[in-house]
Every structure is written in C-alpha cells, then in structure tokens.
Design an enzyme around this catalytic site. Structure first.
Site, PDB file in Angstrom:
ATOM      1  N   SER A   8       0.844  -1.197   0.000  1.00  0.00           N
ATOM      2  CA  SER A   8       0.000   0.000   0.000  1.00  0.00           C
ATOM      3  C   SER A   8       0.877   1.244   0.000  1.00  0.00           C
ATOM      4  O   SER A   8       1.633   1.490   0.947  1.00  0.00           O
ATOM      5  CB  SER A   8      -0.901   0.015   1.236  1.00  0.00           C
ATOM      6  OG  SER A   8      -1.429   1.314   1.403  1.00  0.00           O
ATOM      7  N   HIS A  33      -1.208  -1.343  -4.204  1.00  0.00           N
ATOM      8  CA  HIS A  33      -2.466  -1.005  -3.532  1.00  0.00           C
ATOM      9  C   HIS A  33      -2.545   0.506  -3.336  1.00  0.00           C
ATOM     10  O   HIS A  33      -1.631   1.120  -2.771  1.00  0.00           O
ATOM     11  CB  HIS A  33      -2.520  -1.735  -2.185  1.00  0.00           C
ATOM     12  CG  HIS A  33      -3.811  -1.587  -1.449  1.00  0.00           C
ATOM     13  ND1 HIS A  33      -4.903  -2.407  -1.680  1.00  0.00           N
ATOM     14  CD2 HIS A  33      -4.200  -0.723  -0.479  1.00  0.00           C
ATOM     15  CE1 HIS A  33      -5.891  -2.060  -0.872  1.00  0.00           C
ATOM     16  NE2 HIS A  33      -5.493  -1.032  -0.138  1.00  0.00           N
ATOM     17  N   ASP A  35      -4.880   3.613  -1.855  1.00  0.00           N
ATOM     18  CA  ASP A  35      -5.968   3.927  -0.934  1.00  0.00           C
ATOM     19  C   ASP A  35      -6.542   5.303  -1.218  1.00  0.00           C
ATOM     20  O   ASP A  35      -5.873   6.321  -1.018  1.00  0.00           O
ATOM     21  CB  ASP A  35      -5.447   3.879   0.508  1.00  0.00           C
ATOM     22  CG  ASP A  35      -5.162   2.461   0.949  1.00  0.00           C
ATOM     23  OD1 ASP A  35      -6.093   1.637   0.908  1.00  0.00           O
ATOM     24  OD2 ASP A  35      -4.006   2.164   1.315  1.00  0.00           O
ATOM     25  N   MET A  37      -9.220   8.044  -0.189  1.00  0.00           N
ATOM     26  CA  MET A  37     -10.032   8.425   0.982  1.00  0.00           C
ATOM     27  C   MET A  37     -10.583   9.830   0.801  1.00  0.00           C
ATOM     28  O   MET A  37      -9.875  10.719   0.326  1.00  0.00           O
ATOM     29  CB  MET A  37      -9.159   8.395   2.245  1.00  0.00           C
ATOM     30  CG  MET A  37      -8.460   7.063   2.487  1.00  0.00           C
ATOM     31  SD  MET A  37      -7.611   7.090   4.071  1.00  0.00           S
ATOM     32  CE  MET A  37      -6.728   5.518   3.985  1.00  0.00           C
ATOM     33  N   HIS A  66      -8.408   0.817  -3.863  1.00  0.00           N
ATOM     34  CA  HIS A  66      -9.319   0.637  -2.728  1.00  0.00           C
ATOM     35  C   HIS A  66     -10.024   1.960  -2.441  1.00  0.00           C
ATOM     36  O   HIS A  66      -9.420   2.881  -1.911  1.00  0.00           O
ATOM     37  CB  HIS A  66      -8.470   0.170  -1.529  1.00  0.00           C
ATOM     38  CG  HIS A  66      -9.231  -0.029  -0.265  1.00  0.00           C
ATOM     39  ND1 HIS A  66      -8.605  -0.223   0.950  1.00  0.00           N
ATOM     40  CD2 HIS A  66     -10.566  -0.086   0.003  1.00  0.00           C
ATOM     41  CE1 HIS A  66      -9.513  -0.387   1.900  1.00  0.00           C
ATOM     42  NE2 HIS A  66     -10.708  -0.290   1.350  1.00  0.00           N
ATOM     43  N   MET A  68     -12.305   4.276  -0.438  1.00  0.00           N
ATOM     44  CA  MET A  68     -12.950   4.500   0.864  1.00  0.00           C
ATOM     45  C   MET A  68     -13.638   5.849   0.765  1.00  0.00           C
ATOM     46  O   MET A  68     -13.214   6.840   1.369  1.00  0.00           O
ATOM     47  CB  MET A  68     -11.881   4.476   1.978  1.00  0.00           C
ATOM     48  CG  MET A  68     -11.397   3.069   2.276  1.00  0.00           C
ATOM     49  SD  MET A  68      -9.793   3.046   3.102  1.00  0.00           S
ATOM     50  CE  MET A  68      -8.725   3.146   1.657  1.00  0.00           C
ATOM     51  N   MET A 137     -11.272  -5.789   5.829  1.00  0.00           N
ATOM     52  CA  MET A 137     -10.452  -4.838   6.580  1.00  0.00           C
ATOM     53  C   MET A 137     -10.081  -5.492   7.910  1.00  0.00           C
ATOM     54  O   MET A 137     -10.951  -5.989   8.629  1.00  0.00           O
ATOM     55  CB  MET A 137     -11.232  -3.540   6.866  1.00  0.00           C
ATOM     56  CG  MET A 137     -11.445  -2.613   5.684  1.00  0.00           C
ATOM     57  SD  MET A 137      -9.958  -2.098   4.785  1.00  0.00           S
ATOM     58  CE  MET A 137      -8.917  -1.428   6.095  1.00  0.00           C
ATOM     59  N   GLY A 142      -8.732   4.112   7.262  1.00  0.00           N
ATOM     60  CA  GLY A 142      -8.459   5.536   7.424  1.00  0.00           C
ATOM     61  C   GLY A 142      -6.977   5.858   7.557  1.00  0.00           C
ATOM     62  O   GLY A 142      -6.538   6.903   7.105  1.00  0.00           O
ATOM     63  N   PHE A 143      -6.228   4.944   8.154  1.00  0.00           N
ATOM     64  CA  PHE A 143      -4.824   5.246   8.411  1.00  0.00           C
ATOM     65  C   PHE A 143      -3.961   4.005   8.272  1.00  0.00           C
ATOM     66  O   PHE A 143      -4.424   2.890   8.521  1.00  0.00           O
ATOM     67  CB  PHE A 143      -4.660   5.812   9.830  1.00  0.00           C
ATOM     68  CG  PHE A 143      -5.501   7.027  10.077  1.00  0.00           C
ATOM     69  CD1 PHE A 143      -5.063   8.270   9.661  1.00  0.00           C
ATOM     70  CD2 PHE A 143      -6.748   6.903  10.671  1.00  0.00           C
ATOM     71  CE1 PHE A 143      -5.859   9.403   9.851  1.00  0.00           C
ATOM     72  CE2 PHE A 143      -7.554   8.028  10.862  1.00  0.00           C
ATOM     73  CZ  PHE A 143      -7.109   9.282  10.456  1.00  0.00           C
ATOM     74  N   ASP A 175      -6.425  -6.383   4.686  1.00  0.00           N
ATOM     75  CA  ASP A 175      -5.841  -5.043   4.610  1.00  0.00           C
ATOM     76  C   ASP A 175      -5.832  -4.407   5.992  1.00  0.00           C
ATOM     77  O   ASP A 175      -6.887  -4.135   6.565  1.00  0.00           O
ATOM     78  CB  ASP A 175      -6.679  -4.197   3.632  1.00  0.00           C
ATOM     79  CG  ASP A 175      -6.098  -2.810   3.401  1.00  0.00           C
ATOM     80  OD1 ASP A 175      -5.008  -2.511   3.929  1.00  0.00           O
ATOM     81  OD2 ASP A 175      -6.751  -2.027   2.677  1.00  0.00           O
ATOM     82  N   GLY A 176      -4.619  -4.188   6.512  1.00  0.00           N
ATOM     83  CA  GLY A 176      -4.484  -3.489   7.786  1.00  0.00           C
ATOM     84  C   GLY A 176      -3.676  -4.284   8.798  1.00  0.00           C
ATOM     85  O   GLY A 176      -4.066  -5.387   9.183  1.00  0.00           O
ATOM     86  N   GLY A 177      -2.519  -3.756   9.151  1.00  0.00           N
ATOM     87  CA  GLY A 177      -1.715  -4.392  10.196  1.00  0.00           C
ATOM     88  C   GLY A 177      -1.034  -5.684   9.782  1.00  0.00           C
ATOM     89  O   GLY A 177      -0.631  -6.468  10.641  1.00  0.00           O
ATOM     90  N   SER A 198       2.807   0.006   5.982  1.00  0.00           N
ATOM     91  CA  SER A 198       3.971   0.238   6.838  1.00  0.00           C
ATOM     92  C   SER A 198       4.822  -1.019   6.977  1.00  0.00           C
ATOM     93  O   SER A 198       6.041  -0.925   7.133  1.00  0.00           O
ATOM     94  CB  SER A 198       3.522   0.747   8.214  1.00  0.00           C
ATOM     95  OG  SER A 198       2.544  -0.110   8.757  1.00  0.00           O
TER      96      SER A 198
HETATM   97  C1  DX5 Z   1      -6.169   1.645   5.689  1.00  0.00           C
HETATM   98  C2  DX5 Z   1      -5.785   1.289   4.281  1.00  0.00           C
HETATM   99  C3  DX5 Z   1      -4.646   0.353   4.188  1.00  0.00           C
HETATM  100  C4  DX5 Z   1      -3.371   0.859   4.804  1.00  0.00           C
HETATM  101  C5  DX5 Z   1      -2.725  -0.312   5.452  1.00  0.00           C
HETATM  102  O1  DX5 Z   1      -7.370   2.336   5.678  1.00  0.00           O
HETATM  103  O2  DX5 Z   1      -6.884   0.686   3.595  1.00  0.00           O
HETATM  104  O3  DX5 Z   1      -4.420  -0.098   2.868  1.00  0.00           O
HETATM  105  O4  DX5 Z   1      -2.463   1.435   3.911  1.00  0.00           O
HETATM  106  O5  DX5 Z   1      -1.606   0.112   6.125  1.00  0.00           O
HETATM  107  P1  DX5 Z   1      -0.827  -0.824   7.115  1.00  0.00           P
HETATM  108  O6  DX5 Z   1      -0.374  -2.029   6.333  1.00  0.00           O
HETATM  109  O7  DX5 Z   1       0.293   0.029   7.597  1.00  0.00           O
HETATM  110  O8  DX5 Z   1      -1.787  -1.225   8.226  1.00  0.00           O
HETATM  111 ZN    ZN Z   2      -6.415  -0.256   1.607  1.00  0.00          ZN
END
Ligand code: DX5
Ligand code: ZN
Length: 218
Positions: A8, A33, A35, A37, A66, A68, A137, A142-143, A175-177, A198
């Site tokens: 991402s 990927h 994002d 928003m 993606h 959002m 998710m 969002g972040f 997606d996420g963490g 990240s």
């Molecule tokens: C969050 C995004 C993700 C984000 C994931 O809303 O949809 O794609 O970039 O970031 P990490 O992998 O750092 O959780």
């Molecule tokens: Zn995403």
C-alpha cells in the site's frame, strides 16, 4: 489473482512516489495497492484518479485500487480511465451494491467489495456472482500503521469456509496491520492477497521484506 502481495503506497514517501512504486515492483510486488479516501467515509483524505493515472505510468504491475469514499458510483469511470485493474468499493457506502459491482465489471475492471471489521459477512451473500475479490479490513479504515484486530482471524476463516462450501473461486484480500510477523497466521486462516503498507514501506529493504512475506504465504 491468488496468493499476492499488494504493497500500500499510503506508507510510501509521496515526494518520491514514482521511485517508491518502481522499487516495490522490482522487489516482487504482485499489485500496487492505492488507498483513496474522501474525508467523509473515513476520517482522512488522500488521493484520487490523478495519482492512480501517475502510478499506471510508473509501472506495469496491476493496480489494486481501494475506494474508501461515499458516492463511489460517480467516480467509477474516472478510475477506469486512470488504469485501475481491481476496483474495490465498501459495502457500507452506496445503496445498490450489486449495480455498482456490475458497472465496475462493465468498465473492464475486476470488481471487489470491502467490509469494515464490524460489518457481517452476510452483506455479501447475494453478490458473490459479481465479485472477483473480497477485501476484509483487518483494521478500521483511514490510516496506515494500525494494529491487526485479532477477531478478524475468525472472520477470514468463516469467509473461506463460506466460499469453499459454495464453490466460489473468489480471492480473499486482507488489509491493515499485516506484517512479516503475522502474515503466516493470516494465510493459514484462509487469506490469499495481502495488503501491507507500513509493513513494507517502513522497512529498510523492500526486496527482503517482500520475499520473506512470499515465502511465509507459500
Ligand atoms: C487503511 C488502508 C490500508 C493501509 C494499510 O485504511 O486501507 O491499505 O495502507 O496500512 P498498514 O499495512 O500500515 O496497516
Ligand atoms: Zn487499503
């Protein structure tokens, strides 16, 4: 679409975006990927079709876009023109999910639907004919840089069982963490495609991180 790493760019250095995209592409990324928003559906504002179009020029790697955003229907054509490969919309936005997914397919992209952590799997039960991928998710959108929500392992297993029992060949993206330390467990739960922001861009060697991730999901 099966078994893929989708870095991402949310966690990339945007002052050098082209280089960052080319670096993860060279490091073995299966998708990029992106994002999108809008500050309404999620409490953050990022980028739009302009950057998707720039990413398209930076690499041949397929773009995993993606959305959002609210009112996604109004932007489907713009994201198609920008060169999106997969276009994901959230089930929580919009009134006519099945129609939205059909329009995405009609515009030549792969349609996908995303679910927030608290959204039940039942909302996708009647659109399984209309999607190539389901994005679960594993943090609240969002972040970047948030922690994986452990209860999502159970949700991934339940979705895998649902798709297998109905004999649907639909990829499950998470997606996420997602990081090197948990990707194996998430793969074992049944996910096929792994977004990591990240977990890749904040590591010193993208090539090493992506090949480690790939061997852990093999
Ligand atoms: C969050 C995004 C993700 C984000 C994931 O809303 O949809 O794609 O970039 O970031 P990490 O992998 O750092 O959780
Ligand atoms: Zn995403």
């Amino acid at each position: 679409m099966k078994k893929a790493i989708s870095p991402s760019i949310l966690s990339a250095d945007f002052s050098r975006l082209g280089d960052e995209i080319r670096a993860v592409a060279a490091a073995g990324a299966d998708y990029i990927h992106i994002d999108v928003m809008d500050g309404h559906f999620v409490p953050n504002i990022t980028i739009g079709p302009l950057i998707v179009e720039a990413a398209r020029r930076a690499t041949d790697v397929p773009l995993d876009v993606h959305l959002m955003i609210e009112n996604a229907d109004a932007y489907i054509d713009a994201f198609a023109r920008a060169g999106s490969t997969i276009l994901t919309v959230h089930a929580e936005t919009g009134y006519h999910l099945q129609r939205t997914l059909q329009v995405i397919r009609d515009r030549g992209m792969k349609p996908a639907v995303a679910l927030n952590p608290a959204t039940p799997l039942s909302v996708i039960e009647y659109v399984l004919d209309d999607v190539d991928m389901i994005l679960l998710m594993t943090v609240n959108p969002g972040f970047g840089g948030q922690k994986f929500i452990p209860a999502m392992l159970h949700k991934i297993r339940r979705l895998r069982d649902m798709l297998d029992s109905l004999d649907y060949d639909i990829a499950i993206e998470v997606d996420g963490g997602i990081v090197v330390d948990n990707i194996k467990e998430v793969r074992a739960a049944g996910a096929d495609m792994f977004v990591s922001g990240s977990g890749i861009f904040k590591t010193p060697d993208y090539g090493q991180t992506i090949s480690q991730m790939k061997s852990l999901i093999a």
